[in-house]
Design a protein around this motif. Structure first.
Motif, PDB file in Angstrom:
ATOM      1  N   LYS A  37       0.835  -1.205   0.000  1.00  0.00           N
ATOM      2  CA  LYS A  37       0.000   0.000   0.000  1.00  0.00           C
ATOM      3  C   LYS A  37       0.865   1.248   0.000  1.00  0.00           C
ATOM      4  CE  LYS A  37      -4.143  -1.838   2.282  1.00  0.00           C
ATOM      5  NZ  LYS A  37      -4.955  -1.827   3.529  1.00  0.00           N
ATOM      6  N   GLN A  38       1.938   1.225   0.791  1.00  0.00           N
ATOM      7  CA  GLN A  38       2.866   2.365   0.836  1.00  0.00           C
ATOM      8  C   GLN A  38       3.484   2.607  -0.543  1.00  0.00           C
ATOM      9  OE1 GLN A  38       5.866   1.847   3.881  1.00  0.00           O
ATOM     10  NE2 GLN A  38       4.761   3.202   5.256  1.00  0.00           N
ATOM     11  N   ILE A  39       3.920   1.539  -1.154  1.00  0.00           N
ATOM     12  CA  ILE A  39       4.549   1.657  -2.473  1.00  0.00           C
ATOM     13  C   ILE A  39       3.545   2.202  -3.483  1.00  0.00           C
ATOM     14  CG2 ILE A  39       5.638   0.391  -4.366  1.00  0.00           C
ATOM     15  CD1 ILE A  39       6.624  -1.617  -2.214  1.00  0.00           C
ATOM     16  N   HIS A  40       2.323   1.701  -3.421  1.00  0.00           N
ATOM     17  CA  HIS A  40       1.270   2.123  -4.354  1.00  0.00           C
ATOM     18  C   HIS A  40       1.054   3.634  -4.312  1.00  0.00           C
ATOM     19  CE1 HIS A  40      -2.855   2.834  -5.805  1.00  0.00           C
ATOM     20  NE2 HIS A  40      -2.616   1.821  -6.609  1.00  0.00           N
ATOM     21  N   ASN A  41       1.248   4.245  -3.149  1.00  0.00           N
ATOM     22  CA  ASN A  41       0.969   5.673  -2.975  1.00  0.00           C
ATOM     23  C   ASN A  41       2.186   6.578  -3.156  1.00  0.00           C
ATOM     24  OD1 ASN A  41      -1.785   5.261  -2.379  1.00  0.00           O
ATOM     25  ND2 ASN A  41      -1.304   4.767  -0.252  1.00  0.00           N
ATOM     26  N   CYS A  42       3.337   6.007  -3.452  1.00  0.00           N
ATOM     27  CA  CYS A  42       4.532   6.856  -3.587  1.00  0.00           C
ATOM     28  C   CYS A  42       4.704   7.338  -5.025  1.00  0.00           C
ATOM     29  CB  CYS A  42       5.783   6.111  -3.121  1.00  0.00           C
ATOM     30  SG  CYS A  42       6.425   4.884  -4.284  1.00  0.00           S
ATOM     31  N   LYS A  43       5.559   8.329  -5.193  1.00  0.00           N
ATOM     32  CA  LYS A  43       5.893   8.845  -6.527  1.00  0.00           C
ATOM     33  C   LYS A  43       7.131   8.162  -7.105  1.00  0.00           C
ATOM     34  CE  LYS A  43       3.020  12.400  -7.286  1.00  0.00           C
ATOM     35  NZ  LYS A  43       2.192  12.509  -8.497  1.00  0.00           N
TER      36      LYS A  43
ATOM     37  N   LYS B 213       7.967  -9.772  -7.702  1.00  0.00           N
ATOM     38  CA  LYS B 213       6.658 -10.127  -7.146  1.00  0.00           C
ATOM     39  C   LYS B 213       5.958  -8.879  -6.607  1.00  0.00           C
ATOM     40  CE  LYS B 213       6.626 -12.580  -3.346  1.00  0.00           C
ATOM     41  NZ  LYS B 213       6.772 -13.736  -2.416  1.00  0.00           N
ATOM     42  N   CYS B 214       6.762  -8.001  -6.017  1.00  0.00           N
ATOM     43  CA  CYS B 214       6.226  -6.761  -5.470  1.00  0.00           C
ATOM     44  C   CYS B 214       5.697  -5.859  -6.595  1.00  0.00           C
ATOM     45  CB  CYS B 214       7.331  -6.052  -4.700  1.00  0.00           C
ATOM     46  SG  CYS B 214       6.834  -4.515  -3.926  1.00  0.00           S
ATOM     47  N   LYS B 215       6.475  -5.696  -7.648  1.00  0.00           N
ATOM     48  CA  LYS B 215       6.060  -4.866  -8.785  1.00  0.00           C
ATOM     49  C   LYS B 215       4.774  -5.393  -9.421  1.00  0.00           C
ATOM     50  CE  LYS B 215      10.251  -2.754 -10.696  1.00  0.00           C
ATOM     51  NZ  LYS B 215      11.165  -2.754 -11.872  1.00  0.00           N
ATOM     52  N   ASP B 216       4.683  -6.715  -9.535  1.00  0.00           N
ATOM     53  CA  ASP B 216       3.507  -7.328 -10.158  1.00  0.00           C
ATOM     54  C   ASP B 216       2.234  -7.086  -9.353  1.00  0.00           C
ATOM     55  OD1 ASP B 216       5.127  -8.261 -12.151  1.00  0.00           O
ATOM     56  OD2 ASP B 216       5.305 -10.298 -11.364  1.00  0.00           O
ATOM     57  N   SER B 217       2.409  -6.784  -8.062  1.00  0.00           N
ATOM     58  CA  SER B 217       1.250  -6.575  -7.193  1.00  0.00           C
ATOM     59  C   SER B 217       0.793  -5.117  -7.168  1.00  0.00           C
ATOM     60  CB  SER B 217       1.585  -7.005  -5.758  1.00  0.00           C
ATOM     61  OG  SER B 217       1.992  -8.351  -5.717  1.00  0.00           O
ATOM     62  N   ILE B 218       1.576  -4.228  -7.792  1.00  0.00           N
ATOM     63  CA  ILE B 218       1.264  -2.795  -7.772  1.00  0.00           C
ATOM     64  C   ILE B 218       0.634  -2.402  -9.103  1.00  0.00           C
ATOM     65  CG2 ILE B 218       2.232  -0.476  -7.536  1.00  0.00           C
ATOM     66  CD1 ILE B 218       2.500  -2.105  -4.994  1.00  0.00           C
ATOM     67  N   ASP B 219      -0.550  -1.768  -9.034  1.00  0.00           N
ATOM     68  CA  ASP B 219      -1.222  -1.387 -10.281  1.00  0.00           C
ATOM     69  C   ASP B 219      -1.118   0.110 -10.587  1.00  0.00           C
ATOM     70  OD1 ASP B 219      -2.880  -0.361  -8.384  1.00  0.00           O
ATOM     71  OD2 ASP B 219      -4.685  -1.453  -8.992  1.00  0.00           O
ATOM     72  N   ASN B 220      -0.287   0.830  -9.830  1.00  0.00           N
ATOM     73  CA  ASN B 220      -0.068   2.249 -10.094  1.00  0.00           C
ATOM     74  C   ASN B 220       1.044   2.402 -11.122  1.00  0.00           C
ATOM     75  OD1 ASN B 220       0.419   4.976 -10.110  1.00  0.00           O
ATOM     76  ND2 ASN B 220       0.652   5.204  -7.901  1.00  0.00           N
TER      77      ASN B 220
ATOM     78  N   ILE C 167       7.628   5.897 -10.504  1.00  0.00           N
ATOM     79  CA  ILE C 167       8.934   5.771 -11.161  1.00  0.00           C
ATOM     80  C   ILE C 167       9.782   4.817 -10.330  1.00  0.00           C
ATOM     81  CG2 ILE C 167      11.059   6.974 -11.769  1.00  0.00           C
ATOM     82  CD1 ILE C 167       9.421   9.403 -12.442  1.00  0.00           C
ATOM     83  N   PHE C 168      10.130   3.682 -10.911  1.00  0.00           N
ATOM     84  CA  PHE C 168      10.997   2.709 -10.247  1.00  0.00           C
ATOM     85  C   PHE C 168      12.439   2.993 -10.661  1.00  0.00           C
ATOM     86  CE2 PHE C 168       6.938   0.559  -9.992  1.00  0.00           C
ATOM     87  CZ  PHE C 168       6.990  -0.083  -8.765  1.00  0.00           C
ATOM     88  N   VAL C 169      13.297   3.180  -9.668  1.00  0.00           N
ATOM     89  CA  VAL C 169      14.688   3.561  -9.932  1.00  0.00           C
ATOM     90  C   VAL C 169      15.624   2.421  -9.546  1.00  0.00           C
ATOM     91  CG1 VAL C 169      16.497   5.253  -9.475  1.00  0.00           C
ATOM     92  CG2 VAL C 169      14.084   5.945  -9.383  1.00  0.00           C
ATOM     93  N   ASP C 170      16.274   1.835 -10.545  1.00  0.00           N
ATOM     94  CA  ASP C 170      17.313   0.841 -10.301  1.00  0.00           C
ATOM     95  C   ASP C 170      18.619   1.599 -10.087  1.00  0.00           C
ATOM     96  OD1 ASP C 170      19.239  -1.103 -10.311  1.00  0.00           O
ATOM     97  OD2 ASP C 170      18.588  -2.068 -12.177  1.00  0.00           O
ATOM     98  N   SER C 171      19.051   1.703  -8.838  1.00  0.00           N
ATOM     99  CA  SER C 171      20.228   2.528  -8.546  1.00  0.00           C
ATOM    100  C   SER C 171      21.521   1.935  -9.091  1.00  0.00           C
ATOM    101  CB  SER C 171      20.361   2.757  -7.034  1.00  0.00           C
ATOM    102  OG  SER C 171      20.805   1.592  -6.377  1.00  0.00           O
ATOM    103  N   SER C 172      21.484   0.662  -9.512  1.00  0.00           N
ATOM    104  CA  SER C 172      22.702   0.018 -10.038  1.00  0.00           C
ATOM    105  C   SER C 172      22.905   0.292 -11.534  1.00  0.00           C
ATOM    106  CB  SER C 172      22.641  -1.492  -9.807  1.00  0.00           C
ATOM    107  OG  SER C 172      21.645  -2.092 -10.615  1.00  0.00           O
TER     108      SER C 172
END
Length: 298
Positions: free
Chosen positions: A82-88, A103-110, A114-119
């Motif tokens: 839920k926290q992830i769903h509401n973040c920018k 698995k986490c990404k697949d569960s988020i429908d927002n 912006i998902f940031v791969d820091s590597s």
């Protein structure tokens, strides 16, 4: 009659005044909402350090993995999703440090997060069929990770681009100063070898031409066998190792046993996976560098 009228008028005036104040307050709150901080979630502490260095008071950062928990052992709960769903912006380490991420990404429908791969853009050290994920323990890598975060914040908040660029430059300069100082120091020592409880310092070593030997491997696979222990004892004696470095999230027992066997002392070193001794990233890395440098000096 006149007195009753005046009393009624006074009540109306008070009500109107109260209503007016409420409206003003509402407008004020609405204005605050319009300028609210960017909601950022990071997986663990070093990413929070980088995000705060760049975003400062423009962002609000929450750390997903609890203090004292290994990021690769973490399993997100419904409240975390839920926290992830509401973040920018969601910032993660990458290189499979967060094995639960897909698995986490697949569960988020927002789809606006912006998902940031820091590597991204880091020259990763390959280990068997995987990669060493401890990239943040390299000063050179920290600049790349911070830059990836900066680019994401600019994408979300382009009007404050100059603010993020300046903060990145300040952070980068601080990192460069620390790197240059210890690059010169490590160039003066003949012995480049040190021993840790957990093989987390591969990138740290690459920055400065050092070599680590460790009780546990990169992925903390547990206590060493009798043969491995004998090899470590021989290694320490042959290379005159007088310090065995301990980390917060690794059991100290084997390190203490090894130190006793070879006549060495134990010294704490920071992995920065959690906030340690209330130090920020630069302070923690300076502490690490100084301790390793002192252990290698004759």
């Amino acid at each position: 009659m006149f007195k009753k009228f005046m009393k009624f008028f006074s009540i109306i005036a008070i009500v109107l005044c109260f209503t007016s104040c409420e409206k003003a307050s509402f407008k004020e709150n609405t204005n605050e909402d319009n300028n609210e901080k960017i909601q950022v979630i990071v997986t663990f502490n070093p990413l929070k350090e980088f995000a705060m260095a760049i975003g400062k008071d423009k962002i609000e950062v929450k750390t997903l993995v609890p203090e004292g928990t290994e990021p690769h052992d973490f399993e997100p709960k419904i409240k975390d999703l839920k926290q992830i769903h509401n973040c920018k912006v969601f910032i993660y380490n990458g290189l499979n440090m967060e094995s639960w991420l897909k698995k986490c990404k697949d569960s988020i429908d927002n789809k606006d997060i912006i998902f940031v791969d820091s590597s991204k853009n880091i020259d990763a050290i390959k280990i068997n069929n995987s990669y060493d994920p401890h990239i943040w323990l390299s000063l050179l890598n920290a600049k790349i990770q911070a830059n990836n975060i900066k680019e994401a914040l600019i994408k979300v908040d382009s009007k404050n681009k100059d603010f993020y660029e300046k903060n990145y430059k300040d952070f980068s300069n601080n990192v460069d100063d620390l790197y240059n100082d210890y690059k010169e120091k490590f160039n003066t020592v003949e012995n480049k070898k040190f021993v840790t409880g957990h093989a987390a310092f591969g990138y740290f070593c690459r920055d400065f031409g050092l070599e680590q030997n460790s009780i546990e491997d990169v992925f903390s696979s547990g206590e060493p066998s009798a043969n491995k222990m004998k090899e470590l004892i021989d290694y320490c004696k042959q290379n005159k190792i007088k310090t065995i470095f301990l980390e917060d999230m690794v059991s100290p027992k084997v390190s203490e046993t090894l130190a006793k066997e070879v006549g060495a002392k134990t010294v704490k070193i920071y992995t920065i996976e959690s906030k340690e001794d209330n130090k920020n990233y630069i302070e923690s890395m300076k502490d690490n560098l100084e301790k390793v440098y002192k252990s290698l000096k004759k």
